[in-house]
Design an enzyme around this catalytic site. Sequence first.
Site, PDB file in Angstrom:
ATOM      1  N   SER A  17       9.454   4.418   5.758  1.00 44.42           N
ATOM      2  CA  SER A  17      10.131   5.484   5.039  1.00 44.42           C
ATOM      3  C   SER A  17       9.155   6.364   4.291  1.00 44.42           C
ATOM      4  O   SER A  17       8.000   6.041   4.113  1.00 44.42           O
ATOM      5  CB  SER A  17      11.061   4.888   4.010  1.00 44.42           C
ATOM      6  OG  SER A  17      10.286   4.248   3.032  1.00 44.42           O
ATOM      7  N   ASP A  37      -3.208   6.365  -1.483  1.00 49.90           N
ATOM      8  CA  ASP A  37      -1.823   6.397  -1.991  1.00 49.90           C
ATOM      9  C   ASP A  37      -1.782   6.799  -3.465  1.00 49.90           C
ATOM     10  O   ASP A  37      -2.405   6.162  -4.303  1.00 49.90           O
ATOM     11  CB  ASP A  37      -1.188   5.014  -1.808  1.00 49.90           C
ATOM     12  CG  ASP A  37       0.336   5.063  -1.824  1.00 49.90           C
ATOM     13  OD1 ASP A  37       0.893   5.903  -2.575  1.00 49.90           O
ATOM     14  OD2 ASP A  37       0.955   4.273  -1.097  1.00 49.90           O
ATOM     15  N   HIS A  53       0.254   8.363   0.730  1.00 43.39           N
ATOM     16  CA  HIS A  53       1.447   7.578   0.984  1.00 43.39           C
ATOM     17  C   HIS A  53       2.230   8.058   2.206  1.00 43.39           C
ATOM     18  O   HIS A  53       2.612   9.218   2.281  1.00 43.39           O
ATOM     19  CB  HIS A  53       2.346   7.651  -0.258  1.00 43.39           C
ATOM     20  CG  HIS A  53       3.507   6.720  -0.202  1.00 43.39           C
ATOM     21  ND1 HIS A  53       3.356   5.347  -0.250  1.00 43.39           N
ATOM     22  CD2 HIS A  53       4.826   6.952  -0.082  1.00 43.39           C
ATOM     23  CE1 HIS A  53       4.552   4.786  -0.186  1.00 43.39           C
ATOM     24  NE2 HIS A  53       5.469   5.731  -0.073  1.00 43.39           N
TER      25      HIS A  53
END
Length: 319
Positions: A106, A244, A300
């Site tokens: 996701s 990230d 990310h």
Amino acid sequence: MLARLGSLVLCAFQLGLAFTIASPRPLVLWHGLGDSHASRGMLDFQDLIKEVHPGIFIHSVWVHEDANKDRDAGFYGNVDVQLDVVFRQLSSVPELEHGFDAIGFSQGESSGMFLRAYVERYNYPRTYNLITFGSQHLGIADIPECGTYDFLCKSARRIILSAVYGKWAQENLIQASFSRTMAHQTDVQSKAQYFRDPTRYNDYLVANMFLTDINNEIPGQRNATYQENLKSLENLVLIIFSEDKTVIPKESAWFGYDEITDDAVIVPMRQQPIYTEDWIGLKELDETGRIVFGVCEGEHMQLNGCWREYVERYVGSVV
Ligand SMILES: *[C@@H]1O[C@H](CO)[C@@H](O)[C@H](O)[C@H]1NC(C)=O
């Protein structure tokens, strides 16, 4: 003649059987916050996986079958209730009855956490390989950055950080469901499930309901089933994004975290109490070579094809 026909039928039957047996193990995908089970990105990703493993059965988890409501559920739903919905869903899909591999995939970062919770709490049907991308396994110590001169953002962020345990805890301890009318608080709430302030660790232990539970973090409340279930994985594949800035610290994806009370130091998984005291089975998984530490270069969820080697290796084994 009849005998020959008989053996032809038998042969066809055996071929059919061989075909059924030699198909790739099914895959379960779970999207995260702000995405839905039928979004363009999810469908494209499924197509790419099917190129790698022709004939694979893929189930994309939904909490609401209606894609718009499904996207909202990521923000408004109660995690425990959602997990129960998903458990009943997975156990009712015939193709999954002999187990599956699972990917938390996701833009958001929760799907890997939800899948781990599924494994620990239910795992029926069972999960073989669990792959998580940029998940916040030990929580997040900070809420993502604001631009240097974005003072509005900075003050909002400060309010969020100071209110997180009080408001969130009350809402959750008193009534276990989130109300749609509190839409403006949803970002706080979604972050709050994973917010683990290293300088206010005791507040977190008292207030947090989800992460403390699935990490078996509270002495006296550890659930042995969680450990048994997680240890039954073939592999736990943990993927970190090297740059990230959404998951802070990014090492949470590898079960690393800021040292409690001293957030300047990152303590890696093998020195964390969750591992040394083996609260959820990580130690045994690791000692038997079943934890895989993967890296994707970039921010990310910038997958840039780096998912491929993990999907080749840990998804769709011929069973
Ligand atoms: C432990 O977890 C299992 C699986 O979710 C659950 O059925 C059981 O009730 C839990 N035990 C306790 C003591 O909470």
